[in-house]
Design an enzyme around this catalytic site. Sequence first.
Site, PDB file in Angstrom:
ATOM      1  NE  ARG A   1      57.569  94.407 -51.677  1.00 34.15           N
ATOM      2  CZ  ARG A   1      58.387  94.689 -52.692  1.00 34.15           C
ATOM      3  NH1 ARG A   1      59.533  95.297 -52.468  1.00 34.15           N
ATOM      4  NH2 ARG A   1      58.062  94.368 -53.927  1.00 34.15           N
TER       5      ARG A   1
ATOM      6  CD  GLN B   1      58.054  97.153 -65.315  1.00 30.75           C
ATOM      7  OE1 GLN B   1      58.583  98.213 -65.006  1.00 30.75           O
ATOM      8  NE2 GLN B   1      56.840  97.097 -65.800  1.00 30.75           N
TER       9      GLN B   1
ATOM     10  CG  HIS C   1      62.530  95.321 -61.946  1.00 37.95           C
ATOM     11  ND1 HIS C   1      61.491  96.218 -61.981  1.00 37.95           N
ATOM     12  CD2 HIS C   1      63.442  95.787 -62.850  1.00 37.95           C
ATOM     13  CE1 HIS C   1      61.760  97.186 -62.859  1.00 37.95           C
ATOM     14  NE2 HIS C   1      62.930  96.945 -63.407  1.00 37.95           N
TER      15      HIS C   1
ATOM     16  N   GLY D   1      49.277  96.699 -66.581  1.00 36.46           N
ATOM     17  CA  GLY D   1      49.496  97.056 -65.176  1.00 36.46           C
ATOM     18  C   GLY D   1      50.828  97.677 -64.857  1.00 36.46           C
TER      19      GLY D   1
HETATM   20  P1  OAD Z   1      53.596 101.006 -60.636  1.00 34.19           P
HETATM   21  O1  OAD Z   1      53.101 100.922 -59.245  1.00 34.19           O
HETATM   22  O2  OAD Z   1      54.506 102.122 -60.987  1.00 34.19           O
HETATM   23  O3  OAD Z   1      52.361 101.084 -61.648  1.00 34.19           O
HETATM   24  C1  OAD Z   1      51.260 100.220 -61.508  1.00 34.19           C
HETATM   25  C2  OAD Z   1      50.371 100.436 -62.708  1.00 34.19           C
HETATM   26  O4  OAD Z   1      49.326  99.486 -62.641  1.00 34.19           O
HETATM   27  C3  OAD Z   1      49.707 101.811 -62.806  1.00 34.19           C
HETATM   28  O5  OAD Z   1      49.773 102.263 -64.146  1.00 34.19           O
HETATM   29  C4  OAD Z   1      48.256 101.543 -62.391  1.00 34.19           C
HETATM   30  O6  OAD Z   1      47.351 102.423 -63.039  1.00 34.19           O
HETATM   31  C5  OAD Z   1      48.082 100.120 -62.875  1.00 34.19           C
HETATM   32  N1  OAD Z   1      47.090  99.330 -62.155  1.00 34.19           N
HETATM   33  C6  OAD Z   1      46.774  99.355 -60.838  1.00 34.19           C
HETATM   34  N2  OAD Z   1      45.872  98.411 -60.539  1.00 34.19           N
HETATM   35  C7  OAD Z   1      45.618  97.741 -61.692  1.00 34.19           C
HETATM   36  C8  OAD Z   1      44.791  96.627 -62.039  1.00 34.19           C
HETATM   37  N3  OAD Z   1      44.040  96.011 -61.135  1.00 34.19           N
HETATM   38  N4  OAD Z   1      44.788  96.211 -63.327  1.00 34.19           N
HETATM   39  C9  OAD Z   1      45.533  96.840 -64.278  1.00 34.19           C
HETATM   40  N5  OAD Z   1      46.332  97.886 -63.996  1.00 34.19           N
HETATM   41  C10 OAD Z   1      46.372  98.324 -62.729  1.00 34.19           C
HETATM   42  O7  OAD Z   1      54.239  99.568 -60.955  1.00 34.19           O
HETATM   43  P2  OAD Z   1      55.320  99.191 -62.055  1.00 34.19           P
HETATM   44  O8  OAD Z   1      55.055  99.898 -63.323  1.00 34.19           O
HETATM   45  O9  OAD Z   1      55.404  97.711 -62.071  1.00 34.19           O
HETATM   46  O10 OAD Z   1      61.000  98.423 -59.425  1.00 34.19           O
HETATM   47  O11 OAD Z   1      56.623  99.772 -61.406  1.00 34.19           O
HETATM   48  C11 OAD Z   1      57.852  99.558 -62.046  1.00 34.19           C
HETATM   49  C12 OAD Z   1      58.931  99.358 -61.034  1.00 34.19           C
HETATM   50  O12 OAD Z   1      58.928 100.445 -60.091  1.00 34.19           O
HETATM   51  C13 OAD Z   1      58.776  98.135 -60.154  1.00 34.19           C
HETATM   52  O13 OAD Z   1      59.208  96.947 -60.757  1.00 34.19           O
HETATM   53  C14 OAD Z   1      59.635  98.487 -58.995  1.00 34.19           C
HETATM   54  C15 OAD Z   1      59.205  99.897 -58.774  1.00 34.19           C
HETATM   55  O14 OAD Z   1      60.130 100.736 -58.153  1.00 34.19           O
HETATM   56  C16 OAD Z   1      61.944  97.923 -58.635  1.00 34.19           C
HETATM   57  O15 OAD Z   1      61.691  97.509 -57.525  1.00 34.19           O
HETATM   58  C17 OAD Z   1      63.293  97.930 -59.270  1.00 34.19           C
END
Ligand code: OAD
Length: 238
Positions: free
Chosen positions: A67, A94, A114, A183
Amino acid sequence: MQQAKASIARARRPVSFSGAGLSAESGIATFRGQGDSLWSQYDPMRLASEEGFRANPELVMDWYAARRSTLAAASPHAGHHALVQQTSWVHVTQNVDDLLERAGAPPDSVLHLHGSLLSDRCLLTCGYEQAVDLADPPGLRQCPQCAAPLRPTVVWFGEHLPEDTWTAARAAVQQCDLLLVVGTSAAVYPAAGLIELARENGAEILIANTDDAAAIDKRDVFVHGPAAKVLPQLFSGD
Ligand code: OAD
């Protein structure tokens, strides 16, 4: 879009709250959703928990090395740049990448709930921390102070958020009049609770996401589209 731009123009104490989707177009995989998302390929408890690290630290460090290499080769996109040009905003993320900083956010101005891929720390409590060269990421190594293994300075499942950062993020969100949520699936707590906290305090919520399912509350303003396109539009003067 016009409604969203009007909300931004009105805001006096705006805060952004971002997740993995913000960096997706820079080539950083998201965790949920699409076929190549991280948690659809890998078991988070093996790779992102202390239990998983203790069971197989080499595997975990190799995964973080991959990563980190990906991040080394990535660049911020127009959405990161548009966001950090808003210097009066508080930026809460995050994300464990440094793409907002590379887009020009001053050091320490982004609240990383995070943690960060940019350093390792001692697994135990001696407090040792060391910066990591993303382009030459380390494998498993020992803490030079106490010989325990070093681990990435990120928050794993079951762990608390960094206290000062979490306190600062909550304070900013409690006072904000606009929260731009970009996002994120808003699936992981306590971070996702910031959205409800802002709503409870009367802030407008503006959601930018590629997935319509991210629009969960009728009171929110939803802008559909990818961050690299939508964020520059939101902040353009037209
Ligand atoms: P997710 O992978 O859960 O969600 C990503 C979001 O981004 C989704 O709602 C997609 O629809 C959206 N998305 C994807 N591509 C996009 C783009 N080009 N523009 C706008 N939106 C887009 O990621 P997080 O919500 O960040 O935690 O996940 C939260 C946490 O879960 C992370 O910080 C990590 C993970 O486990 C830890 O590592 C503690």
